[in-house]
Design a protein around this motif. Structure first.
Motif, PDB file in Angstrom:
ATOM      1  N   ILE A  37       0.961  -1.291   0.220  1.00 34.96           N
ATOM      2  CA  ILE A  37      -0.051   0.016  -0.003  1.00 34.96           C
ATOM      3  C   ILE A  37       0.825   1.214  -0.092  1.00 34.96           C
ATOM      4  N   TRP A  41       0.520   4.035  -2.797  1.00 38.05           N
ATOM      5  CA  TRP A  41       0.528   5.340  -2.471  1.00 38.05           C
ATOM      6  C   TRP A  41       1.778   6.055  -2.952  1.00 38.05           C
ATOM      7  N   PHE A  72      -1.521  -2.355  -5.307  1.00 35.74           N
ATOM      8  CA  PHE A  72      -2.895  -2.397  -4.417  1.00 35.74           C
ATOM      9  C   PHE A  72      -3.454  -3.718  -4.626  1.00 35.74           C
ATOM     10  N   ALA A  85      -6.407  -1.043   1.003  1.00 32.98           N
ATOM     11  CA  ALA A  85      -6.049  -1.205  -0.503  1.00 32.98           C
ATOM     12  C   ALA A  85      -7.354  -1.394  -1.284  1.00 32.98           C
ATOM     13  N   TRP A  88      -8.433   2.439  -2.442  1.00 34.34           N
ATOM     14  CA  TRP A  88      -7.204   2.996  -3.426  1.00 34.34           C
ATOM     15  C   TRP A  88      -7.390   2.195  -4.800  1.00 34.34           C
TER      16      TRP A  88
END
Length: 276
Positions: A37, A41, A72, A85, A88
C-alpha cells in the motif's frame, strides 16, 4: 491414566503453538500488505503532483499508474480484508486513466470497502450516490453511508452535515450543531471546517460539549443530527475572538486564501476597537 495425563499438556502446547503461528502469519501478511500500500500510495502521490501540468492520460503517467494498481492488487492478494487497499484500488478505477480501468469494478470495490467499515469509502460512496442519477432509493442509500461515516467522525462527512445544518438543507437549521460538526472536522485537519467553525465562533455561537454515539437511519433526511441533539448534556459558549483567530490561522497555514481574508478582517476590527 498416566498416558492420558501426559498427552493433555502436550495437546495444550500444540494448540498454543498453532495459535502463535497463526498470529505470526497474520502479522506478517498485514505488514506485507502495508508495504504494498505504501508503494502504491507513493506512486499515486507522484501522479497527483504531475497531473495538474499534463493530461490525465499522458503516457508518462502510465508506468506510475500501473505500479500503483499492481501494488494495491498485491496488497489485496496478501490480505483480502484490507479495506485501505480496496479503497485505493477503487479510486484508481474510478478517478484515474489507469490501463484496464473499469468503472463497474471500481464501484464494486468501493461498496465492499464501505460495507467493511472504511469511513473514507463510506463518504466517497455517499458522494457517488448523490452525484449520480437522482432517485429516492439512491438518496436513502447515500444518507445511509453518510451516517455511517459520521458515526466514525470522518471529517468530510462531518463537514457536509455541518453545512446542512448551517443552511437548513434537508435537516433542521441548527447553528450549534453545525459548529459541533465543524469543530470535530477541524480537529481532524479539515481546512474548510476550520474556516466555518471560526466564523461561527466569531458570531458567538455555542457548541455541544458532549454527545453520545451517533446512529444512522437510512432515511432521506439524515437522523445522525437528531441523535446528536437528543444526547446533548452540556453547551459551552465559544464567543472568544482569540478562538476564532486560532481557527483561521489553522486554515491559513494550510494555504487557504479565505482564511487570510478573515484574519485581515479580524485584525482590522481589533485595530478599530483599539483606536476607539
Amino acid at each position: 491414566m498416566w498416558r492420558s495425563g501426559l498427552l493433555k499438556p502436550l495437546k495444550n502446547a500444540a494448540s498454543c503453538n498453532l495459535f502463535f503461528q497463526i498470529q505470526r502469519g497474520l502479522h506478517s501478511r498485514n505488514k506485507k500488505a502495508k508495504e504494498y500500500i505504501g508503494k502504491g500510495w507513493s506512486a499515486i502521490q507522484e501522479v497527483d503532483r504531475v497531473i495538474p501540468y499534463t493530461e490525465p492520460d499522458d503516457e508518462l503517467l502510465i508506468p506510475l499508474l500501473k505500479s500503483a494498481k499492481q501494488n494495491f492488487e498485491l496488497a489485496l492478494e496478501v490480505d483480502n480484508l484490507n479495506t485501505q487497499a480496496r479503497l485505493w484500488l477503487a479510486r484508481l478505477h474510478l478517478k484515474y486513466c489507469v490501463p484496464g480501468a473499469c468503472k463497474a469494478v471500481g464501484a464494486g470495490l468501493l461498496v465492499e470497502a464501505a460495507d467493511m467499515g472504511n469511513a473514507d469509502a463510506q463518504y466517497e460512496l455517499f458522494c457517488q450516490l448523490r452525484t449520480g442519477e437522482s432517485s429516492i432509493t439512491k438518496d436513502r442509500q447515500a444518507v445511509y453511508y453518510l451516517d455511517k461515516a459520521i458515526n466514525q467522525l470522518q471529517p468530510d462527512a462531518l463537514f457536509v452535515l455541518g453545512a446542512m445544518h448551517l443552511g437548513g438543507d434537508c435537516v433542521k437549521k441548527d447553528l450549534e450543531l453545525a459548529a459541533w460538526c465543524f469543530q470535530k472536522a477541524t480537529q481532524k485537519g479539515h481546512v474548510g471546517a476550520a474556516i466555518a467553525y471560526g466564523a461561527l465562533i466569531f458570531k458567538g455561537k455555542k457548541t455541544p460539549d458532549k454527545i453520545g454515539p451517533l446512529a444512522g437511519s437510512g432515511k432521506v433526511t439524515s437522523e445522525a443530527s437528531s441523535k446528536i441533539r437528543n444526547r446533548l448534556s452540556k453547551r459551552t459558549s465559544i464567543s472568544s475572538i482569540d478562538d476564532a483567530i486560532n481557527q483561521f490561522e489553522v486554515a491559513a497555514n494550510a494555504g487557504n486564501d479565505l482564511a487570510f481574508i478573515w484574519l485581515n478582517r479580524l485584525h482590522e476590527q481589533e485595530e478599530n476597537e483599539a483606536m476607539d
